[in-house]
Design an enzyme around this catalytic site. Structure first.
Site, short mmCIF file in Angstrom:
data_model
loop_
_atom_site.label_atom_id
_atom_site.label_comp_id
_atom_site.label_asym_id
_atom_site.label_seq_id
_atom_site.Cartn_x
_atom_site.Cartn_y
_atom_site.Cartn_z
N CYS A 1 0.83 -1.21 0.00
CA CYS A 1 0.00 0.00 0.00
C CYS A 1 0.86 1.26 0.00
O CYS A 1 0.70 2.13 -0.84
CB CYS A 1 -0.94 0.01 1.20
SG CYS A 1 -2.20 -1.28 1.11
N HIS A 2 1.76 1.36 0.97
CA HIS A 2 2.57 2.58 1.04
C HIS A 2 4.05 2.31 1.22
O HIS A 2 4.81 3.17 1.68
CB HIS A 2 2.06 3.50 2.16
CG HIS A 2 0.63 3.87 1.98
ND1 HIS A 2 -0.39 3.14 2.54
CD2 HIS A 2 0.04 4.85 1.25
CE1 HIS A 2 -1.55 3.67 2.18
NE2 HIS A 2 -1.32 4.71 1.39
N GLY A 3 4.48 1.07 0.93
CA GLY A 3 5.90 0.78 0.86
C GLY A 3 6.62 0.58 2.17
O GLY A 3 7.84 0.75 2.24
N PRO B 1 6.27 4.41 5.94
CA PRO B 1 5.47 5.25 6.84
C PRO B 1 4.95 4.55 8.10
O PRO B 1 4.47 5.23 8.99
CB PRO B 1 4.29 5.66 5.95
CG PRO B 1 4.16 4.57 4.95
CD PRO B 1 5.54 4.04 4.71
#
Lengths: 187, 260, 420
Positions: free
Chosen positions: A151-153, A166
């Site tokens: 999703c956001h690495g 994150p």
């Protein structure tokens, strides 16, 4: 009702009933008190229906047989509706995990495991709740050879600690215990 | 006038009560027995329930399911968790698809030992299988049976002990048994209880009467597991309400004293 | 006129939204006849049961699954696994019966004391509409546990609509969402069962609005003449209603805790089976009088009324009779032309009333019996009397009955009674 000043005609609070008024006030107060207790008690069954029911609680623990898992392999089991990653770590992975505490959410590897060979973590990215990749052989495992959240690495290491991206905290370790050499009970 | 009205209402209620009794169909009415669960202070006798479970498990369960019960419920009738687990592990339930996605191997379903969180294993996979194995008759699920039959446990007990030779001239169809309490008097189930066919752990003598009683009590529990909690709570709440209503009445008298 | 409140917060709110004034006027200082008997308790009781039904219903809906394959088991899960689920379910189940008992008493009280008469006609009509909405709610609600009676009751009653000429079948299939009572039916019945109580709630609001416009009738049936006849609602009727509620709760919870299935049918603890009809299909007890009327119309209706068969079949006539028995109540204020409200001053009407009540009770009994032999005959006679009472006896007595003299005022009557 005490806070309005208009006394309606015929209201019982007339001065010539002074003695009676005292008795009535006592009766009124005790009735109100008993009624309030009753209303409070009556509310509980309604509230309690929304708590986890017996059939849900019966599934609150999950027993996992670890014997079919070979070194370097992972399985995903469902516990309380959530995926739990159980990984039988290789020697290299253990060494890798023990080398560091991680940066963002420092924690020693032996605090996160009961037996170094077995890592048990809840497979939900601590950022926004996606399921990280890395369970299957072909999956991307991220820069730290653990798990990678698409999703956001966010990248997790071989101890499930957050190393990049994150996500604020490490993958959570669920409560579990070894009930035998190769069985654990989660929950 | 008030008495007239009360009489009318009571009469009405009685009439409705009578409807329930009167429409009990063709079978003979079951004699009324005493159960520990009767009345305001009704409760379960755990030893009786455990014996009843033994009867259900060893006799009834070969044809009758008890769909609403879980193995975990057995801890409510006096089994320890370990005992209940052992009972569960002795039964097998369909395991669901394996890694290859198969649910059946060589035509038979893949099974696994049951867990506490499983429902009691059913004797047949579905209603058709049950009919096929029982001459076309479907053995009813027993978990709610005392609530689902007029007469409740009395009826179950009467039925289990009510097998007799048919009276002269009674045309019994093939494969049927005569039972005075069954609607139509012909029942597809042969007399299920045989003296001494099972042995109770607590040493009680397994007579037909004993087994019928115990299993009927067990079926009361299986239909109304909340019965004990319900009645205990009911007594407390009604006691509370009686006091509260008495207070309200006293207050009403006081407040209305000056109305002329 | 706004009431002056002491509490500044209350005053601030009330100045902008006079909700406290409204409450004060309608439940505190609200002038009420001082001679109301305990028969006047049942209106507020009905309101409280409606709230109990909605509260238990909302929490039950959180656990219930409206699917033919799962509905029955989901109800049993509520009974066994949900914390206090059995309590809420039994409260809801017995609450339905209690609701009807209270409403029936409330309606018969209205009939006895002529509460439907000028200027309270609309109040009465809204009441009949509430009754109809309650029947619809109870009917769809009874389907939800998906037991044998649920299924077959739904089948029999929805089939009644097939008597509508030409489009009957179309209507029934539309009600079902298919070709028999099945999953789409269960789903929509659940949706309706959740919706209708709020319709009832709105109707109750209108009912109260109409009530508060002309205030309560009273056992003497005469108009209030000045302050001496009235007392404020609070504390006199708040405490009287509270006491009545206490007595009611003892009865209601007595059934709920100690005989929760008294009003129910054993067959509804058998999961629905579309291939097996129970030996006796019986509706819930509160529908039995109407069920008796439905079955009372003879098959040879056609021969009896030579001309009618062209327009109406026997089955259709049964349906018309049943719905007509309720619809007719709407016209009661005009069927009864007597200026005297209370039966206390109507010596003949009083007896007609008791006969009518008995008639309804007998109809209820007949409705629960197999429709054959003597029961059928009694059912027919009682159905005839039901309509004869409303269409002939009531209008006739309204015109020709010699009523007793009315007291001068409520307070005069009360004083006269006390001095005796």
């Amino acid at each position: 009702m005490a806070d309005h000043s208009s006394t309606a005609p015929g209201t019982a609070h007339s001065a010539d009933h002074g003695h009676d008024d005292g008795r009535r006030d006592f009766l009124l107060l005790s009735t109100l008190a008993v009624g309030a207790v009753g209303a409070g008690l009556a509310a509980w069954p309604f509230i309690d229906t929304m708590n986890p029911s017996k059939d849900v609680l019966a599934l609150a623990t999950t027993e996992v047989d670890l014997s079919p898992i070979s070194e370097g392999q992972s399985i995903t089991v469902i516990w309380r509706g959530k995926p739990v990653f159980v990984r039988r770590r290789t020697k290299a992975e253990i060494t890798e995990a023990k080398k560091t505490l991680g940066e963002k959410d420092p924690e020693a590897d032996d605090k996160r495991t009961k037996k170094p060979e077995w890592l048990v973590v809840i497979g939900i990215c601590t950022h926004l709740g996606c399921i990280p990749l890395g369970q299957k052989t072909g999956d991307p495992k991220g820069d730290y050879n653990g798990w990678f959240c698409p999703c956001h690495g966010s990248a997790y290491d071989t101890s499930g600690r957050i190393r990049k991206g994150p996500a604020p905290t490490n993958l959570a370790v669920p409560p579990y215990e070894f009930t035998g050499d190769t069985t654990i009970r989660i929950g | 006038m008030k008495t007239q009205v009360l009489a009318a209402i009571l009469g009405g209620l009685l009439a409705f009560g009578a409807i329930q009794a009167a429409s009990a169909a063709e079978g003979q009415a079951a004699p009324k027995l005493k159960w520990t669960t009767d009345g305001v202070t009704g409760h379960f006798d755990r030893a009786e329930l455990k014996r009843g479970w033994t009867v259900y498990k060893q006799v009834c369960a070969s044809c009758h399911s008890a769909h609403q019960l879980y193995y975990r419920n057995l801890t409510d009738i006096g089994f320890s968790e370990a005992e209940a687990k052992a009972i569960a592990a002795g039964d097998s339930v369909p395991a669901g698809p394996n890694e290859a996605g198969e649910t059946h191997v060589d035509g038979s379903p893949i099974m696994r030992p049951a867990l506490l969180s499983d429902k009691l294993a059913a004797p047949y996979a579905n209603a058709n299988a049950a009919r096929a194995a029982n001459n076309g008759a479907l053995p009813p699920d027993l978990s709610l049976i005392t609530k689902a039959r007029k007469g409740g446990a009395d009826y179950i007990h009467a039925l289990l002990t009510g097998y007799k030779e048919p009276p002269a001239g009674f045309q019994l169809q093939q494969g049927m048994a005569f039972n005075a309490y069954f609607p139509g008097f012909q029942i597809a189930m042969p007399a299920p209880l045989v003296e001494g066919a099972i042995s109770f752990d607590d040493g009680t003598n397994a007579t037909v009467a004993q087994m019928a009683r115990d299993v009927s009590a067990f079926l009361i529990w299986s239909a109304e597991p909340e019965l004990e909690d319900r009645k205990r709570m009911g007594i407390k709440i009604l006691a509370f309400l009686l006091v509260f209503t008495a207070l309200l009445y006293a207050l009403k008298r006081k407040i209305w004293a000056d109305v002329h | 006129m706004a009431t002056q409140f002491k509490n500044p917060v209350v005053r601030w709110i009330d100045h902008r939204l006079p909700i406290f004034t409204f409450m004060e006027h309608s439940a505190v200082s609200y002038p009420t006849p001082k001679n109301l008997s305990y028969w006047w308790n049942f209106g507020s009781l009905a309101g409280i049961i409606l709230v109990i039904m909605i509260a238990t219903g909302v929490f039950l809906a959180m656990q219930y699954t409206p699917h033919t394959a799962m509905a029955f088991d989901s109800v049993e899960r509520i009974m066994r696994d949900v914390n206090y689920g059995w309590l809420l379910r039994y409260l809801h189940m017995n609450g339905a019966s209690m609701f009807f008992i209270v409403i029936y008493i409330h309606m018969f009280r209205g009939m006895y004391y002529g509460s439907y008469k000028e200027p309270r006609e609309i109040l009465w009509i809204i009441g009949v509409l509430i009754f109809l909405a309650m029947m619809a709610t109870a009917f769809v609600g009874y389907t939800l546990p998906w037991g044998q009676m649920s299924f077959w009751g739904a089948t029999v009653i929805t089939n009644l609509f097939s008597v509508v000429p030409v489009v009957g079948t179309v209507i029934v299939e539309w009600l079902w969402g298919g070709f028999s009572v099945d999953n789409p039916t269960l789903n929509r019945f659940f949706a309706l069962h959740y919706l209708l109580p709020f319709v009832i709630f709105a109707l109750v609001f209108l009912h109260l609005w109409a009530l508060h416009t002309h205030k309560s009738n009273n056992p003497l049936g005469i108009d209030v003449k000045g302050d001496k006849d009235e007392i404020p609602f609070h504390p006199y009727y708040t405490i009287k209603d509270s006491f009545g509620l206490g007595v009611f709760l003892i009865v209601y919870l007595g059934f709920t805790f100690f005989a929760p299935n008294f009003f129910g049918e054993p067959d509804n603890y058998i999961p629905a089976d579309p291939l097996v009809t129970p030996a006796h299909i019986v509706p819930e007890w509160y529908f039995l009088p109407f069920y008796a009327m439905l079955r009372a119309v003879p098959d040879n209706f056609i021969d009896v009324f030579g001309i009618l068969p062209i327009i109406i079949s026997a089955k259709a006539a049964g349906v018309v009779v049943m719905f007509g028995s309720i619809i007719l109540l709407i016209f009661l204020p005009w069927l009864d032309s007597s200026k005297v409200r209370s039966s206390q001053f109507r010596p003949v009407f009083k007896w007609a009333f008791w006969l009518f009540l008995l008639d309804c009770i007998v109809l209820g009994y007949v409705g629960g019996q197999p429709a054959e032999g003597a029961m059928l005959t009694i059912g027919r006679l009682c159905t005839f009397w039901y309509f004869f009472h409303l269409l002939v006896v009531v209008p006739f007595l309204g015109k020709y009955e010699k009523t007793r003299p009315l007291p001068e005022s409520i307070s005069a009557a009360v004083t006269a009674k006390e001095s005796k």
